[in-house]
Design a protein around this motif. Sequence first.
Motif, PDB file in Angstrom:
ATOM      1  N   ARG A  91     -27.028  20.093   2.465  1.00 50.33           N
ATOM      2  CA  ARG A  91     -26.969  18.763   1.867  1.00 50.33           C
ATOM      3  C   ARG A  91     -25.790  18.584   0.922  1.00 50.33           C
ATOM      4  O   ARG A  91     -25.449  17.460   0.567  1.00 50.33           O
ATOM      5  CB  ARG A  91     -28.229  18.497   1.038  1.00 50.33           C
ATOM      6  N   ILE A  92     -25.223  19.685   0.447  1.00 48.18           N
ATOM      7  CA  ILE A  92     -24.134  19.520  -0.515  1.00 48.18           C
ATOM      8  C   ILE A  92     -22.792  19.925   0.080  1.00 48.18           C
ATOM      9  O   ILE A  92     -21.815  20.073  -0.632  1.00 48.18           O
ATOM     10  CB  ILE A  92     -24.385  20.320  -1.810  1.00 48.18           C
ATOM     11  N   TYR A  99     -20.967  22.392  -7.417  1.00 42.61           N
ATOM     12  CA  TYR A  99     -22.366  22.118  -7.122  1.00 42.61           C
ATOM     13  C   TYR A  99     -22.997  23.219  -6.289  1.00 42.61           C
ATOM     14  O   TYR A  99     -24.170  23.543  -6.481  1.00 42.61           O
ATOM     15  CB  TYR A  99     -22.501  20.755  -6.450  1.00 42.61           C
ATOM     16  N   LEU A 102     -23.837  25.978  -8.672  1.00 42.29           N
ATOM     17  CA  LEU A 102     -25.011  25.686  -9.497  1.00 42.29           C
ATOM     18  C   LEU A 102     -26.290  25.711  -8.670  1.00 42.29           C
ATOM     19  O   LEU A 102     -27.320  26.191  -9.129  1.00 42.29           O
ATOM     20  CB  LEU A 102     -24.846  24.322 -10.181  1.00 42.29           C
ATOM     21  N   LEU A 103     -26.210  25.208  -7.441  1.00 43.78           N
ATOM     22  CA  LEU A 103     -27.398  25.206  -6.576  1.00 43.78           C
ATOM     23  C   LEU A 103     -27.835  26.634  -6.276  1.00 43.78           C
ATOM     24  O   LEU A 103     -29.015  26.973  -6.421  1.00 43.78           O
ATOM     25  CB  LEU A 103     -27.090  24.453  -5.279  1.00 43.78           C
ATOM     26  N   PHE A 105     -27.077  29.275  -7.972  1.00 43.77           N
ATOM     27  CA  PHE A 105     -27.519  29.906  -9.230  1.00 43.77           C
ATOM     28  C   PHE A 105     -28.978  29.547  -9.493  1.00 43.77           C
ATOM     29  O   PHE A 105     -29.788  30.406  -9.866  1.00 43.77           O
ATOM     30  CB  PHE A 105     -26.629  29.438 -10.390  1.00 43.77           C
ATOM     31  N   GLY A 106     -29.316  28.267  -9.282  1.00 43.63           N
ATOM     32  CA  GLY A 106     -30.705  27.826  -9.449  1.00 43.63           C
ATOM     33  C   GLY A 106     -31.636  28.584  -8.506  1.00 43.63           C
ATOM     34  O   GLY A 106     -32.711  29.038  -8.914  1.00 43.63           O
ATOM     35  N   LEU A 107     -31.217  28.752  -7.263  1.00 43.46           N
ATOM     36  CA  LEU A 107     -32.031  29.492  -6.293  1.00 43.46           C
ATOM     37  C   LEU A 107     -32.241  30.933  -6.756  1.00 43.46           C
ATOM     38  O   LEU A 107     -33.344  31.467  -6.656  1.00 43.46           O
ATOM     39  CB  LEU A 107     -31.348  29.482  -4.924  1.00 43.46           C
ATOM     40  N   LEU A 109     -32.265  31.998  -9.837  1.00 40.93           N
ATOM     41  CA  LEU A 109     -33.226  31.997 -10.951  1.00 40.93           C
ATOM     42  C   LEU A 109     -34.654  31.888 -10.414  1.00 40.93           C
ATOM     43  O   LEU A 109     -35.560  32.576 -10.892  1.00 40.93           O
ATOM     44  CB  LEU A 109     -32.949  30.821 -11.890  1.00 40.93           C
ATOM     45  N   ILE A 110     -34.854  31.006  -9.429  1.00 37.47           N
ATOM     46  CA  ILE A 110     -36.202  30.807  -8.877  1.00 37.47           C
ATOM     47  C   ILE A 110     -36.700  32.106  -8.238  1.00 37.47           C
ATOM     48  O   ILE A 110     -37.794  32.588  -8.546  1.00 37.47           O
ATOM     49  CB  ILE A 110     -36.208  29.675  -7.830  1.00 37.47           C
TER      50      ILE A 110
ATOM     51  N   GLY B 297     -34.648  27.093 -12.750  1.00 38.32           N
ATOM     52  CA  GLY B 297     -34.026  27.162 -11.429  1.00 38.32           C
ATOM     53  C   GLY B 297     -34.318  25.907 -10.622  1.00 38.32           C
ATOM     54  O   GLY B 297     -33.427  25.347  -9.973  1.00 38.32           O
ATOM     55  N   VAL B 298     -35.571  25.452 -10.694  1.00 36.85           N
ATOM     56  CA  VAL B 298     -35.956  24.245  -9.948  1.00 36.85           C
ATOM     57  C   VAL B 298     -35.173  23.035 -10.471  1.00 36.85           C
ATOM     58  O   VAL B 298     -34.692  22.212  -9.676  1.00 36.85           O
ATOM     59  CB  VAL B 298     -37.476  24.004 -10.062  1.00 36.85           C
ATOM     60  N   PHE B 300     -32.210  23.049 -11.790  1.00 31.08           N
ATOM     61  CA  PHE B 300     -30.861  23.179 -11.230  1.00 31.08           C
ATOM     62  C   PHE B 300     -30.821  22.605  -9.818  1.00 31.08           C
ATOM     63  O   PHE B 300     -29.972  21.784  -9.480  1.00 31.08           O
ATOM     64  CB  PHE B 300     -30.451  24.661 -11.151  1.00 31.08           C
ATOM     65  N   VAL B 301     -31.764  23.062  -8.985  1.00 31.83           N
ATOM     66  CA  VAL B 301     -31.752  22.664  -7.581  1.00 31.83           C
ATOM     67  C   VAL B 301     -31.945  21.152  -7.456  1.00 31.83           C
ATOM     68  O   VAL B 301     -31.190  20.475  -6.743  1.00 31.83           O
ATOM     69  CB  VAL B 301     -32.847  23.438  -6.803  1.00 31.83           C
ATOM     70  N   VAL B 304     -28.848  19.179  -8.703  1.00 31.16           N
ATOM     71  CA  VAL B 304     -27.695  19.237  -7.803  1.00 31.16           C
ATOM     72  C   VAL B 304     -27.947  18.406  -6.546  1.00 31.16           C
ATOM     73  O   VAL B 304     -27.063  17.719  -6.047  1.00 31.16           O
ATOM     74  CB  VAL B 304     -27.369  20.696  -7.430  1.00 31.16           C
ATOM     75  N   LEU B 305     -29.185  18.448  -6.045  1.00 28.12           N
ATOM     76  CA  LEU B 305     -29.451  17.767  -4.773  1.00 28.12           C
ATOM     77  C   LEU B 305     -29.618  16.261  -4.928  1.00 28.12           C
ATOM     78  O   LEU B 305     -29.186  15.496  -4.073  1.00 28.12           O
ATOM     79  CB  LEU B 305     -30.701  18.359  -4.112  1.00 28.12           C
ATOM     80  N   ARG B 308     -27.159  14.130  -9.534  1.00 36.20           N
ATOM     81  CA  ARG B 308     -25.947  14.760 -10.034  1.00 36.20           C
ATOM     82  C   ARG B 308     -25.379  14.085 -11.269  1.00 36.20           C
ATOM     83  O   ARG B 308     -24.558  14.651 -11.978  1.00 36.20           O
ATOM     84  CB  ARG B 308     -24.896  14.827  -8.926  1.00 36.20           C
TER      85      ARG B 308
END
Lengths: 292, 323
Positions: A91-92, A99, A102-103, A105-107, A109-110, B297-298, B300-301, B304-305, B308
Amino acid sequence: MLGINTQALFGQLLLGLINGSFYALLSLGLAVIFGMLNIINFAHGALFMMGAFCAYFLLTWFDLNYWWALVLAPLIIGGFGIVLQHTLLRRIAGLDHLYSLLLTFGLALIIQGVFLNYYGSSGLPYAIPAALQGGTNLGFMFLPNYRAWVVVVSLAVCLATWFLIERTRFGSYLRAATENPQLVSAFGINVPLMITLTYGLGVGLAALAGVLAAPINQVRPLMGADFIIVVFAVVVIGGMGSILGSIVTGFALGIIEGLTKYFYPEASNTVVFLLMVLVLLVKPTGLTGKAT
Amino acid sequence: MTSTAGHPDAGLQRRTISDEIAVFIVMAIALVIVPLTGLYPYFVMQALCFALFACAFNLFLGYSGLLSFGHAMFLGTAGYICAHAAKVWGFPPELAILTGTAASAVLGLLAGLVAIRRQGIYFAMITLGLAQLMYFFYLQAKFTHGEDGIQGIPQGFLFGFLDLSKSTTLYYVVVAVFLLAFLLIWRIINSPFGEVLKSIRENEQRAISLGYKVDRYKLMAFVLSATLAGLAGALKVIVAQNASLTDVHWSMSGEVVLMVLLGGLGTVYGPVVGAFLVIAMQQYLAGAGQWVVVIQGVIFVVCVLTFRRGIVGEIAHLFKRSL
């Protein structure tokens, strides 16, 4: 002999070579993914950790031993990577690098957070397979069989990946799609599918490294978190332009780290980052990199 | 790099300076009356330190388009130096804070000289690597006491007469420092220097062709950002009375990115909103262990999605204002 304890020196060298194997496998995966998807996969460390956990689950839940894990874990985690790519990363595509970093990185962390909740931060033991226990006395040092195995397998997998990308038809499509995706898809090649497969391949390499690391480093939720930062430095030093470059840089930095552990242990954690600074000052594009 | 970073519709938004000033006045009044509302002042002080940190970070990312993933090194360095100056050297608080901030400025200059050499994604990886280098340095250095950190830092008397161990005095000092630093950042953004930065973000090639020394502007912005992040770190240490490895860890670098992304990248007030939300979440979920990290983390996701522009960015976009 000149005050050098050869046993200890070769021990550290071997340890460096092992770490170098992991650096090579991980930075290779990062380079492959970056080439095709144009993203830096911050979740690479977390996926490396998932590879190790996958081996642990296969053993404790399904009684499938190390050899099964070596084949199955990269496939399972690679499949998980494909799902991630297909549902989220896709999607990005086309947005700024920022982005994707960051996406992922978020994954990371999860994934790490979930594992930390269920398994804590201490390590779970994973035994060395029976066939690879013990060691060989080489005269100047004692070589544990499993460590020799890790180095050989990593080297073989790295070279196989290099061969796949540089010498096969699939690889030539891949490289062409990296250069000019529109043109390649005009030839009737399914570029989105190749992108997905490439991500799966990169993730699979990380998972394989995770399985190889499980008997050495123990299986811990944070085993990839600090590791990936070093791998990033390896990538900066080597540049992501060349497959062979990432492999060589990975092994070389592992060995340098090992030597530092012997001669000046205080700097062993920082030597890779110091080298990164040095390389940036001398040759900002990285050792094998082209200008970006 | 043909940069499209910064906020998604940068340049299209009309600047509405009067709105920004109005919001500033409301924010200042709100901060002044907080102690009367019964809101826990320690929480607000802590959040203000992080808000300043986030604003400093946003000054660089939001207006230069380069993502630094190592800003914790500036927060932590200033913290350690300030703590050491106050405790071991017996500096008064104003001098300790100044020393810590200056240390971060120097570090910012050195790190910037190295990192500015690469663009885009490499910049993020390099700053992350440099921050990890500093982390291991502080882990091993004697004066930081490694895992224990520096505890029991004396707060002392600011300018010799303001007793910072009184929580109300400390609170208003923190508010004053925050508001002044915020105004400074706002001034920088709206200065000719800030305009050049924005032009580099939008079209670096054109800025070069106009004769701007792009690298020098980026370096200057990086040093300013590092210095102000250092001020936040030094202030935080005086408030919390301890300096620890948490402040230099990579997860702190990630947290400040989260604050800015959630609040609104490249907006004036976004970092403040983001910092308060992230700190509040950590307070309320303190007992939830690692789930806090998962939630981060969630966020962030999701940001970004789907989100923004961030919270402030969305509001500004909705009302066609700049905030």
